[in-house]
Design an enzyme around this catalytic site. Structure first.
Site, PDB file in Angstrom:
ATOM      1  N   HIS A 207       0.661  -1.181   0.082  1.00 50.61           N
ATOM      2  CA  HIS A 207      -0.028   0.246  -0.001  1.00 50.61           C
ATOM      3  C   HIS A 207       0.895   1.224   0.057  1.00 50.61           C
ATOM      4  O   HIS A 207       0.329   2.437  -0.215  1.00 50.61           O
ATOM      5  CB  HIS A 207      -1.087  -0.217   1.060  1.00 50.61           C
ATOM      6  CG  HIS A 207      -0.347   0.052   2.401  1.00 50.61           C
ATOM      7  ND1 HIS A 207       0.007  -1.269   3.198  1.00 50.61           N
ATOM      8  CD2 HIS A 207      -0.082   1.007   3.196  1.00 50.61           C
ATOM      9  CE1 HIS A 207       0.580  -0.912   4.330  1.00 50.61           C
ATOM     10  NE2 HIS A 207       0.722   0.381   4.352  1.00 50.61           N
ATOM     11  N   ASP A 235       0.269  -7.528   0.123  1.00 53.52           N
ATOM     12  CA  ASP A 235       0.735  -6.468   0.497  1.00 53.52           C
ATOM     13  C   ASP A 235       1.973  -6.169   0.564  1.00 53.52           C
ATOM     14  O   ASP A 235       2.734  -6.321   1.675  1.00 53.52           O
ATOM     15  CB  ASP A 235       0.045  -6.004   2.056  1.00 53.52           C
ATOM     16  CG  ASP A 235       0.048  -4.393   2.349  1.00 53.52           C
ATOM     17  OD1 ASP A 235       0.668  -3.837   1.391  1.00 53.52           O
ATOM     18  OD2 ASP A 235      -0.339  -4.169   3.647  1.00 53.52           O
ATOM     19  N   GLY A 315       2.744   4.593  11.355  1.00 52.32           N
ATOM     20  CA  GLY A 315       4.136   4.740  11.161  1.00 52.32           C
ATOM     21  C   GLY A 315       5.062   3.699  11.258  1.00 52.32           C
ATOM     22  O   GLY A 315       6.227   3.569  10.836  1.00 52.32           O
ATOM     23  N   SER A 317       3.917   0.622   9.974  1.00 52.10           N
ATOM     24  CA  SER A 317       3.365   0.023   9.096  1.00 52.10           C
ATOM     25  C   SER A 317       4.471  -0.301   7.910  1.00 52.10           C
ATOM     26  O   SER A 317       5.292   0.407   7.741  1.00 52.10           O
ATOM     27  CB  SER A 317       2.182   0.596   8.194  1.00 52.10           C
ATOM     28  OG  SER A 317       1.598   0.058   7.418  1.00 52.10           O
ATOM     29  N   SER A 332       1.591  -5.010   7.703  1.00 51.52           N
ATOM     30  CA  SER A 332       0.246  -4.625   6.894  1.00 51.52           C
ATOM     31  C   SER A 332      -0.830  -4.054   7.515  1.00 51.52           C
ATOM     32  O   SER A 332      -1.178  -2.914   7.006  1.00 51.52           O
ATOM     33  CB  SER A 332      -0.557  -5.949   6.343  1.00 51.52           C
ATOM     34  OG  SER A 332      -1.244  -5.690   5.597  1.00 51.52           O
TER      35      SER A 332
END
Length: 361
Positions: A207, A235, A315, A317, A332
């Site tokens: 993402h 992802d 932050g 991720s 994710s």
């Protein structure tokens, strides 16, 4: 989620991506999974050795295998089976055996049945839990009223094969993590350094790469551009380095040291794992589920995720999930935080490596 991506400091290791963190942990039920009395003491195994034994036994046990998990405290591989004969085979190989009620095929069928509702309801997560021998469906705090009633009815229809949990948090994608990587209007984190055909690159969350094409480090120095990106569904994203910046195969431990990464490994339920991210640094937890599906809303449904008790915050991720020197996952999503606790989902690294042709190193 805003479209501004936020991550951490240097650009050598950990990763960011979506960190929609699940606040509620699993309370595993064992009423339908009575353990058979062992005839020999199970072998003491490390998590990687337990994973190899699990793969071997799956081939020998066939349809009588009903899932496995790792008992980190006892250092035993626990194997679910559907007959005493299969239990004897598992024990002879050095595992701890449990004769359970539901076959793996039955649970996968139940998972598919409940997916008809969960894929239509944002804020849900679902997957097979080998510890409880059930399909566990989790609804976040946004699932209420008629939607919650529909979900409850779908789970109850499956009887003892499924159970419904509710999270105090909300599933939503975050962006940031390990060492900072920045792009136009946003920030994420580097997951793991890799090579593709001998050329240096790094993995991060998909993402992140769906939103940003070109990356710089925390000081504004150019790093590279996207070479591959998958989100939703999966992802992960691959970025090829375009600069001479150092790219060691290690993870930032945020204490002045780092953990060398020499390879990648699949996760095992019950395994202890560590996450590195730029917002909250380094935190440990346990793998609680594999092959989990999460509906983040807006059509963003991601499948095949690792579920853990590791906390994370916006932050973190895309950050790196690892066990010793083995890369395991990329952050994710999930819910919660590192003050009150939470639960996080990770993209398996082995799948990202296979899809991109990359190698750790």
């Amino acid at each position: 989620m805003t479209h501004r991506r936020t991550t951490g400091r240097r650009a050598a290791v950990a990763g960011t991506g979506v960190a929609a963190l699940l606040a509620a942990g699993f309370t595993f039920q064992t009423a339908n999974a009575a353990e058979a009395t062992p005839t020999a003491a199970p072998h003491t195994l490390t998590a990687p050795k337990a994973e190899k034994l699990a793969a071997t036994l799956a081939g020998h046990l066939g349809k009588e295998a009903a899932g496995t998990y790792y008992d980190a405290k006892a250092e035993h591989l626990v194997v679910n089976v559907t007959s005493e004969k299969a239990a004897r085979t598992a024990r002879a190989a050095g595992a701890r055996a449990r004769v359970v009620q539901h076959t793996l095929a039955e649970l996968k069928s139940a998972r598919s049945a409940v997916a008809e509702q969960t894929t239509a309801i944002p804020g849900t997560a679902w997957g097979v839990d080998p510890v409880s021998n059930k399909v566990v469906v989790t609804a976040d705090r946004t699932v209420k009223g008629a939607k919650l009633a529909r979900l409850t009815a779908a789970v109850e229809k499956l009887g003892s094969k499924a159970t419904l949990k509710q999270s105090k948090g909300e599933f939503k994608p975050f962006i940031s993590g390990g060492d900072a990587i920045n792009g136009s209007g946003g920030r994420c984190s580097l997951g793991f350094n890799v090579t593709v055909g001998g050329a240096p690159a790094f993995l991060t969350a998909g993402h992140c790469t769906e939103a940003i094409d070109n990356w710089t480090d925390a000081d504004g120095n150019a790093l590279g551009s996207n070479a591959a990106s998958e989100f939703p569904g999966n992802d992960f994203g691959l970025v090829k380095y375009s600069s001479s910046v150092s790219h060691p195969s290690e993870v930032d431990l945020y204490n002045g040291s780092s953990q060398q990464i020499t390879g990648a490994a699949d996760a095992q339920v019950g395994q202890t794992v560590t996450r590195s991210g730029s917002t909250t640094g380094v935190h440990d937890g346990e793998v609680t589920g594999l092959d989990q599906t999460v509906n983040y809303g807006g059509g963003d449904i991601v499948e095949g995720l690792i579920q853990t008790t590791v906390c994370a915050e916006p932050g973190d991720s895309g950050g790196s999930l690892f066990a010793g020197s083995s890369a395991v996952g990329l952050t994710s999503g999930g819910s919660g935080d590192c003050s009150s606790g939470g639960e996080t989902f990770f993209q398996p690294v082995t799948e990202a490596l296979a899809a991109t042709g990359a190698q750790i190193g």
